[in-house]
Design an enzyme around this catalytic site. Structure first.
Site, PDB file in Angstrom:
ATOM      1  N   LYS A   1       2.255   5.229  -2.029  1.00 10.01           N
ATOM      2  CA  LYS A   1       1.317   4.878  -0.909  1.00 10.01           C
ATOM      3  C   LYS A   1      -0.057   4.655  -1.338  1.00 10.01           C
ATOM      4  O   LYS A   1      -0.489   5.639  -1.966  1.00 10.01           O
ATOM      5  CB  LYS A   1       1.454   5.816   0.431  1.00 10.01           C
ATOM      6  CG  LYS A   1       3.081   5.997   0.922  1.00 10.01           C
ATOM      7  CD  LYS A   1       3.592   4.973   1.370  1.00 10.01           C
ATOM      8  CE  LYS A   1       5.076   5.288   1.626  1.00 10.01           C
ATOM      9  NZ  LYS A   1       5.928   3.991   2.326  1.00 10.01           N
TER      10      LYS A   1
ATOM     11  N   HIS B   1      17.372   0.215  -2.781  1.00  9.84           N
ATOM     12  CA  HIS B   1      16.710   0.327  -1.762  1.00  9.84           C
ATOM     13  C   HIS B   1      17.452  -0.545  -0.811  1.00  9.84           C
ATOM     14  O   HIS B   1      17.726  -1.824  -0.928  1.00  9.84           O
ATOM     15  CB  HIS B   1      15.204  -0.131  -1.641  1.00  9.84           C
ATOM     16  CG  HIS B   1      14.456   0.134  -0.607  1.00  9.84           C
ATOM     17  ND1 HIS B   1      14.533  -0.577   0.644  1.00  9.84           N
ATOM     18  CD2 HIS B   1      13.379   1.019  -0.310  1.00  9.84           C
ATOM     19  CE1 HIS B   1      13.613  -0.320   1.622  1.00  9.84           C
ATOM     20  NE2 HIS B   1      12.922   0.639   1.023  1.00  9.84           N
TER      21      HIS B   1
END
EC number: 4.1.1.39
Length: 476
Positions: free
Chosen positions: A168, A286
């Site tokens: 992040k 994902h």
């Protein structure tokens, strides 16, 4: 009843697509569809219409059916049950002969089952809830490139969940700073870090630069800790040729794992799974975009079906829900997803949304991934709901730690090891979880800070996708 061969339009139920006396064969592919017929359309006709339009039928009688053994190739709707406490909805059970499908092709399977029926006018809504894939068809697929057991042996990590984190912010970092995040998280105690679904090769960070800096971070962290580490390098790209180029470069750099997105499509996923097995690289998937068709209860495709397709396709990891995190995840429904991915033999269990028995015929399991809004203070809940064979990914719960990224990773590792130790000693870790964490935090400043920061954070929203037989809103 009309003659089957009269020219013109005949109700599907009168053309052989409704067969309440049909006994499914062991080799049949079975589907459970949630149907919401238009007003005035009987559920038997709606179920027959789905069977017909997903197999051999068209809107009118065609004489060329006589050139085939049409009774063999017709899908058969053999049962229609009302959905409990939901007026206007039924579960239609449909059997498809195995000869309708190309071997080892998710693309062909899905083109038949979901390809042409979801916009069908006689239905207000349609959802594919579950499938029974027969052993005869399962054995035509490669299955996971490695599977749970082989992955653990590859990594040398046993007896506990695997720890990870998504880097992040997921967009905007330079390659060098991105690599710094990876190094700090792995050095602090995580097993894996990962790219997020929308990191590919953007102007702020091209894929080759990211791969180089991430693998430098992985190698340095391995040297510092003596543990095998990895970073999920996302090789998703606009063409298969570009994906192969990126994957080959990742393998040349020594990466133990690469990553793809669900959005690349079923054929591309199967192709990458074959590459992953051939190159001895773990394949992470994902589930980007799945919520557009899995979340709503009356229309789309259940994630338990996607889980089955992806196990056949050959991925080693797939995101499958957390129960306690920020994303959709009813406890019983999520348990059904995890069973579908991990178990060798599954019994029908409507409390988990499982409509059929499923045998995987020794096909390896897929490691579920739990990510999205989880933190160290939930460790006892995560292990209780999700078990041991799972990857717990603490993105914000690592990188958002007030003391830094390495401290965030350390907090998660200490919390996990404290909980596993308690479990192994026979302690009721779920009931005693807060006390176990408090005791561990008294000896570790990083965990103490994590609990002080996020200890009261929960995401207790009612789930939209719950089993019909029990009311089970997310409750952590």
């Amino acid at each position: 009843m009309a003659d089957r061969w009269n020219a013109g339009v005949i109700p599907y139920a009168e053309m052989g697509y409704w067969q309440p006396d049909y006994e499914p064969k062991d080799t049949d592919i079975l589907c459970a569809f949630r149907i919401t017929p238009q007003d005035g359309v009987p559920p038997e006709e709606a179920g027959a219409a789905v069977a017909g339009e997903s197999s051999t039928a068209t809107w009118t009688v065609v004489w060329t059916d006589r050139l085939t053994t049409f009774e063999h190739y017709q899908a058969k709707c053999y049962k229609v049950d009302p959905v409990p406490n939901t007026p206007g909805q039924w579960i239609a059970y449909i059997a498809y002969d195995i000869d309708l499908f190309e071997e080892a092709s998710i693309a062909n399977l899905t083109s038949s089952i979901i390809g042409n029926v979801f916009g069908f006018k006689p239905l207000k809504a349609l959802r594919l809830e579950d499938m029974r894939i027969p052993t005869h068809y399962v054995k035509t697929f490669q299955g996971p490139a490695h599977g749970i057991v082989m992955e653990r042996e590859h990594l040398g990590k046993f007896g506990r969940p695997i720890l990870g984190a998504t880097t992040k912010p997921k967009l905007g970092l330079s390659a060098r700073n991105y690599g710094r995040v990876v190094y700090e998280a792995l050095r602090g105690g995580l097993d894996f870090t990962k790219d997020d679904e929308n990191i590919n090769s953007q102007p702020f960070m091209r894929w080759r630069d990211r791969f180089l800096f991430c693998m430098e971070a992985v190698n340095r962290a391995q040297a510092a800790t003596g543990e095998i580490k990895g970073h999920y390098l996302n090789v998703t790209a606009g063409t298969m040729e570009e994906m192969y180029e990126r994957a080959n470069f990742a393998a040349e750099l020594g990466s133990v794992i690469v990553m793809i997105d669900l959005t690349i499509g079923y054929t591309a996923i199967q192709s990458m799974a074959k590459w992953a097995r051939d190159n001895n690289v773990i394949l992470h998937l994902h589930r980007a975009g799945h919520g557009t068709y899995t979340r709503q209860k009356n229309h789309g495709v259940s994630f338990r079906v996607i889980s089955k397709w992806m196990r056949l396709a050959g991925v080693d990891h797939i995101h499958a829900g957390t129960v306690v995190g920020k994303l959709e995840g009813d406890p019983m429904t999520t348990a059904g997803f995890y069973d579908t991915l991990r178990k060798d033999s599954i019994k029908a269990d409507l409390s988990k949304g499982l409509y059929f028995d499923q045998e995987w015929a020794s096909m390896p399991g897929v490691m579920p991934v739990a990510s999205g809004g989880i933190h160290a203070g939930q460790m006892h809940q995560l292990i209780h709901y999700l078990g041991e064979d799972v990857i717990l990914q603490f993105g914000g719960g690592t990188i958002g730690h007030p003391m830094g990224i390495a401290a965030g990773a350390e907090a998660n590792r200490v919390a996990l090891e404290a909980m596993i130790k308690a479990r192994n000693e026979g302690v009721d870790y779920y009931k005693e979880g807060p006390e176990i964490l408090k005791k561990a935090a008294s000896r570790n400043r990083a965990l103490d800070t994590a609990l002080a920061t996020w200890g009261d954070i929960t995401f207790n929203y009612e789930s939209t996708d719950t089993p019909d037989v029990v009311a089970t809103p997310t409750n952590a």
